[in-house]
Design an enzyme around this catalytic site. Structure first.
Site, short mmCIF file in Angstrom:
data_model
loop_
_atom_site.label_atom_id
_atom_site.label_comp_id
_atom_site.label_asym_id
_atom_site.label_seq_id
_atom_site.Cartn_x
_atom_site.Cartn_y
_atom_site.Cartn_z
N GLY A 223 1.24 -1.06 -0.04
CA GLY A 223 -0.12 0.09 0.11
C GLY A 223 0.57 1.21 0.14
O GLY A 223 1.92 1.49 -0.11
N ASP A 224 -0.21 2.40 -0.53
CA ASP A 224 0.58 3.80 -0.40
C ASP A 224 2.09 3.93 -1.12
O ASP A 224 2.87 4.86 -1.33
CB ASP A 224 1.00 3.74 1.09
CG ASP A 224 0.29 3.66 2.51
OD1 ASP A 224 -1.24 4.71 1.74
OD2 ASP A 224 0.27 3.44 2.90
N LYS B 11 0.02 4.72 -5.81
CA LYS B 11 -1.64 5.20 -6.41
C LYS B 11 -2.60 5.91 -7.16
O LYS B 11 -2.80 5.97 -8.56
CB LYS B 11 -2.76 3.47 -6.23
CG LYS B 11 -1.75 2.51 -5.43
CD LYS B 11 -2.58 1.18 -5.22
CE LYS B 11 -2.69 1.27 -3.55
NZ LYS B 11 -1.76 1.49 -2.58
N HIS C 37 -5.29 7.90 -0.72
CA HIS C 37 -4.29 8.51 -1.84
C HIS C 37 -4.11 10.39 -2.22
O HIS C 37 -5.06 10.69 -2.16
CB HIS C 37 -5.28 7.91 -2.87
CG HIS C 37 -5.75 6.38 -3.37
ND1 HIS C 37 -6.16 5.53 -4.56
CD2 HIS C 37 -5.16 5.12 -2.25
CE1 HIS C 37 -6.53 4.02 -3.17
NE2 HIS C 37 -5.77 3.89 -2.87
N GLN D 147 -5.32 -0.78 -1.33
CA GLN D 147 -4.74 -0.99 -0.57
C GLN D 147 -3.38 -1.83 -2.10
O GLN D 147 -3.81 -0.84 -2.80
CB GLN D 147 -5.14 -2.15 -0.20
CG GLN D 147 -5.96 -1.76 1.47
CD GLN D 147 -6.90 -1.24 1.37
OE1 GLN D 147 -8.30 -1.54 0.30
NE2 GLN D 147 -7.09 0.30 1.56
N VAL E 8 9.83 10.96 -9.74
CA VAL E 8 10.80 11.57 -9.14
C VAL E 8 10.15 13.07 -8.41
O VAL E 8 11.19 13.71 -8.13
CB VAL E 8 11.42 12.31 -10.26
CG1 VAL E 8 12.12 11.11 -10.76
CG2 VAL E 8 10.66 13.44 -11.23
P1 GDP Z 1 -1.32 5.58 -2.51
O1 GDP Z 1 -2.16 4.76 -1.20
O2 GDP Z 1 -1.25 4.15 -3.22
O3 GDP Z 1 -2.08 6.80 -3.49
O4 GDP Z 1 0.12 6.77 -2.14
P2 GDP Z 1 0.36 7.55 -1.24
O5 GDP Z 1 -0.88 8.45 -1.40
O6 GDP Z 1 -0.73 6.77 0.22
O7 GDP Z 1 1.40 7.97 -0.63
C1 GDP Z 1 2.16 8.27 -1.58
C2 GDP Z 1 2.71 9.36 -0.97
O8 GDP Z 1 4.20 9.48 -2.04
C3 GDP Z 1 1.79 10.37 -1.50
O9 GDP Z 1 2.45 11.60 -0.52
C4 GDP Z 1 2.29 10.64 -2.84
O10 GDP Z 1 2.17 12.36 -2.96
C5 GDP Z 1 3.63 10.99 -2.87
N1 GDP Z 1 4.23 10.44 -4.04
C6 GDP Z 1 3.76 10.04 -4.99
N2 GDP Z 1 4.85 9.95 -6.39
C7 GDP Z 1 5.77 10.10 -5.96
C8 GDP Z 1 6.85 9.96 -6.56
O11 GDP Z 1 7.55 10.01 -7.52
N3 GDP Z 1 8.06 11.70 -5.89
C9 GDP Z 1 7.98 11.89 -4.25
N4 GDP Z 1 9.09 12.95 -3.71
N5 GDP Z 1 6.43 11.99 -3.65
C10 GDP Z 1 5.79 10.93 -4.40
P1 IMO Z 2 -4.08 2.83 0.58
O1 IMO Z 2 -5.26 2.62 -0.43
C1 IMO Z 2 -1.43 1.50 3.58
C2 IMO Z 2 -3.32 -1.88 6.56
C3 IMO Z 2 -4.00 -1.68 7.62
C4 IMO Z 2 -3.49 -2.72 8.22
C5 IMO Z 2 -4.32 -3.73 7.39
C6 IMO Z 2 -6.11 -3.98 7.65
O2 IMO Z 2 -3.43 4.19 0.62
O3 IMO Z 2 -2.43 1.92 -0.50
P2 IMO Z 2 -8.24 -2.60 7.44
O4 IMO Z 2 -8.18 -0.88 8.25
O5 IMO Z 2 -8.18 -2.44 6.22
O6 IMO Z 2 -9.22 -3.44 7.91
O7 IMO Z 2 -6.52 -2.46 8.13
O8 IMO Z 2 -4.28 -2.99 6.93
N1 IMO Z 2 -3.84 -1.28 5.01
C7 IMO Z 2 -3.40 -0.18 3.85
N2 IMO Z 2 -2.20 0.29 4.69
N3 IMO Z 2 -2.40 1.52 2.84
C8 IMO Z 2 -3.44 1.71 2.42
O9 IMO Z 2 -4.11 1.75 1.37
C9 IMO Z 2 -4.81 0.45 4.12
N4 IMO Z 2 -5.84 0.19 4.06
C10 IMO Z 2 -4.98 -0.91 4.75
O10 IMO Z 2 -2.86 -0.58 8.34
O11 IMO Z 2 -2.18 -2.96 7.90
MG MG Z 3 -1.90 6.15 0.39
#
Ligand code: GDP
Ligand code: IMO
Ligand code: MG
Length: 427
Positions: free
Chosen positions: A12-13, A16, A41, A223, A413
Site C-alpha cells: 500500500g501507499d 496509486k 490516496h 490497498q 521523481v
Molecule cells: P497511495 O495510497 O498508493 O495512493 O499512496 P499515498 O498517497 O498514500 O502515498 C504516496 C505518497 O507519496 C503521497 O504523499 C504522494 O504525494 C507521494 N508520491 C507519489 N509519487 C511520488 C514520487 O515519485 N516522489 C515523491 N517524492 N513522492 C511521491
Molecule cells: P492505500 O489505498 C496501507 C492496512 C492497515 C492494516 C491492514 C488491515 O492508501 O494504499 P483494514 O483497516 O483495511 O482492515 O486494515 O491493512 N491498510 C493499508 N495500508 N495503505 C492502505 O491503503 C491501507 N488500507 C489498509 O494498516 O495493516
Molecule cells: Mg495511501
C-alpha cells in the site's frame, strides 16, 4: 481504447493516486473496485494537495466520471464529507456514480473493528479502525446493508435488525460494550438517502456500456497485493481483493475486457500495521527513509514501517496480477544514499528462495539476500526524461526492471503531477 487496472504491488501507499492521476484527461471513467475509506490516496496538483479516501482519483480530472463500484464498502458520512471538502475547494463532484450494490459501512462496523482489535491484543492486525473488516464480514455473512436498501424503509429496517441483532449480542455479552440502538442507525441511514440518491446507478451496466463505446476506463485499486485477503500476508491483510482480478468482481466487468494491468511500486518498501516485512529497517536507516519519504499514513497518520526494495515481492505481484507494466515511484527519495541495497531473494532455514515461499511461517522467517547498488547522490526531482537521470540511477532502475520481469512504464521523481518520467505509453 483500453481498460487499465492500477494496482498496488507492495503493502500500500505506493503512489496509486498519483499514478492514476497521471493518466490524465484521456481517461473517461475512473472506477474504485474494492476497499473503503481505509485507503488514502494523495495527489498534488499545482502545489495543492488532495487526500482522497473514497472518491476515485479521477474526480480531480475534468470530465472524467468517478465511479464507486459494487465491491467498495461505503461509509456515506465520510463520502459526503469528502465531496463537500472538494466542493469547498472548487472541485466539481457532481459526476460521481455510486453502485446500488455497494455495501454500507456504519458506525457499528467501526465499533466492532476497534473492540476486536483490542481483544486480539499482541496479535492485532493494526487495522485503520474504519470498520472495513466487519463490513466485508457482514457482506460475506449475508448480513450486509447495501446502498440500494437506503431507499426502501421497510427493507432497510429488516436488514439493519438482522445485522445489529448478532452484533449487539457480541458487543454486550463478549466485549462488555453498550448495544447499538437500531433507531439511531436507521435515522442516520435514512438521512443519507436523499443526499446520495442523485449519484446511485447500475455502475456495472454504465462501465460495460462505456467499454462497448470504446471509452477509456481506469480501475483504481486501493490497498495492495500483499494486503490481499487471498494472496497477501494473511491474516495481516485487508478484507478485500485489491489484486487485478478483484477489479472484475468489484466493478462487474469480465476479465476479457481488461487490456493492461499496471502495478505501482515504490523504489523502496513501506508497510503500515502488523505483519511480516523481510526488508524492514528497524535502525536509523529506516528512520531516514521515513523522514525523507514523509512516510506517515494519509488516513491514520501512523508511522509507516520502511525498508529496502524487495524484488521477490515485485515478481510475486507481477505473477498474481498478471502485470503488463510497473510504474516506479519515489525514486527521488533515494537521492542521498551512497549505497542502495536491493533484496534479490530470501534465505529461509538455510535454503535460498527466489520466489515467495508457499507458507506464511516460511515468510515470517525469510531473511533478505541483498545485492548492492551505487547511489547517485544527486537531486533528480527535475528529471523529465530517462536520460536526465544520472547513470547510477539509470542502472538502479534497469536492474529493478530486469529483476521484476515486467517493463517499467514510468518513474516518479516527486509528488507533483508533472514530476514523472514516461517510459512507455499506456493510452
Ligand atoms: P497511495 O495510497 O498508493 O495512493 O499512496 P499515498 O498517497 O498514500 O502515498 C504516496 C505518497 O507519496 C503521497 O504523499 C504522494 O504525494 C507521494 N508520491 C507519489 N509519487 C511520488 C514520487 O515519485 N516522489 C515523491 N517524492 N513522492 C511521491
Ligand atoms: P492505500 O489505498 C496501507 C492496512 C492497515 C492494516 C491492514 C488491515 O492508501 O494504499 P483494514 O483497516 O483495511 O482492515 O486494515 O491493512 N491498510 C493499508 N495500508 N495503505 C492502505 O491503503 C491501507 N488500507 C489498509 O494498516 O495493516
Ligand atoms: Mg495511501
Amino acid at each position: 481504447m483500453p481498460a487499465i487496472v492500477i494496482v498496488g504491488a507492495q503493502w500500500g501507499d505506493e503512489g496509486k493516486g498519483k499514478a492514476t492521476d497521471q493518466l490524465g484527461e484521456s481517461v473517461d471513467y475512473c472506477v474504485r473496485y474494492q476497499g473503503g475509506n481505509n485507503a488514502g490516496h494523495t495527489i498534488v496538483v499545482g502545489g495543492e494537495k488532495y487526500a482522497l479516501h473514497l472518491l476515485p482519483s479521477g474526480v480531480l480530472t475534468p470530465d472524467c466520471i468517478p465511479v464507486i463500484g459494487n465491491g467498495v464498502v461505503v461509509d456515506v458520512a465520510v463520502l459526503l464529507e469528502e465531496m463537500k471538502g472538494l466542493a469547498d475547494r472548487g472541485i466539481d463532484t457532481s459526476r460521481l456514480l455510486v453502485s446500488a450494490n455497494a455495501h454500507l459501512v456504519g458506525g457499528y462496523h467501526a465499533t466492532v473493528d476497534k473492540v476486536s482489535e483490542r481483544f486480539l491484543g499482541k496479535s492485532k492486525i493494526g487495522t485503520t479502525g474504519r470498520g472495513i473488516g466487519p463490513a466485508y464480514a457482514d457482506k460475506i455473512n449475508r448480513l450486509g446493508v447495501r446502498v440500494g436498501d437506503l431507499f426502501e424503509e421497510k427493507i432497510l429496517r429488516d436488514k439493519l435488525e438482522g445485522a445489529l441483532d448478532q452484533k449487539n449480542h457480541l458487543l454486550v455479552k463478549v466485549y462488555n460494550r453498550r448495544a447499538v440502538d437500531i433507531d439511531e442507525v436507521l435515522l442516520e441511514f435514512k438521512g443519507y438517502a436523499e443526499a446520495l440518491r442523485p449519484y446511485v446507478a447500475d455502475t456495472s451496466l454504465v462501465v460495460n456500456q462505456a467499454l462497448d463505446a470504446g471509452e477509456t476506463v481506469v480501475f483504481e485499486g486501493a490497498q495492495a497485493t500483499l494486503l490481499d485477503v487471498d494472496h497477501g500476508t494473511y491474516p495481516f491483510v485487508t478484507s478485500s481483493n485489491p489484486i487485478a482480478g478483484g477489479a472484475c468482481v468489484g466493478a462487474g466487468v469480465g476479465p476479457t475486457r481488461i487490456d493492461r494491468v499496471v502495478g505501482v511500486i515504490k523504489a523502496y518498501t513501506t508497510r503500515v500495521g502488523s505483519g511480516p516485512f523481510p526488508t524492514e529497517l528497524l535502525d536509523e536507516d529506516g528512520d531516514r527513509l521515513r523522514e525523507d519519504g514523509a512516510e506517515f499514513g494519509t488516513t491514520t497518520g501512523r508511522e509507516r514501517r520502511c525498508g529496502w526494495y524487495d524484488a521477490v515481492v515485485a515478481r510475486f505481484a507481477a505473477r498474481v496480477n498478471g502485470l503488463t507494466d510497473l510504474f516506479l515511484t519515489k525514486l527521488d527519495i533515494l537521492d542521498r544514499w551512497e549505497r542502495i541495497p536491493v533484496c534479490v531473494g530470501y534465505e529461509i532455514g538455510g535454503v535460498r528462495h527466489d520466489e515467495m515461499p508457499m507458507t506464511q511461517t516460511e515468510f515470517h522467517h525469510a531473511k533478505p539476500v541483498y545485492e548492492f547498488f551505487d547511489g547517485w547522490m544527486h537531486d533528480i526531482s527535475g528529471a523529465r526524461e530517462f536520460t536526465d537521470l544520472p547513470p547510477n540511477a539509470q542502472a538502479y532502475v534497469r536492474a529493478l526492471e530486469q529483476m521484476s520481469g515486467t517493463p517499467f512504464c514510468g518513474i516518479g521523481v516527486g509528488p507533483g503531477r508533472d514530476q514523472s518520467i514516461p517510459l512507455r505509453d499506456l493510452l
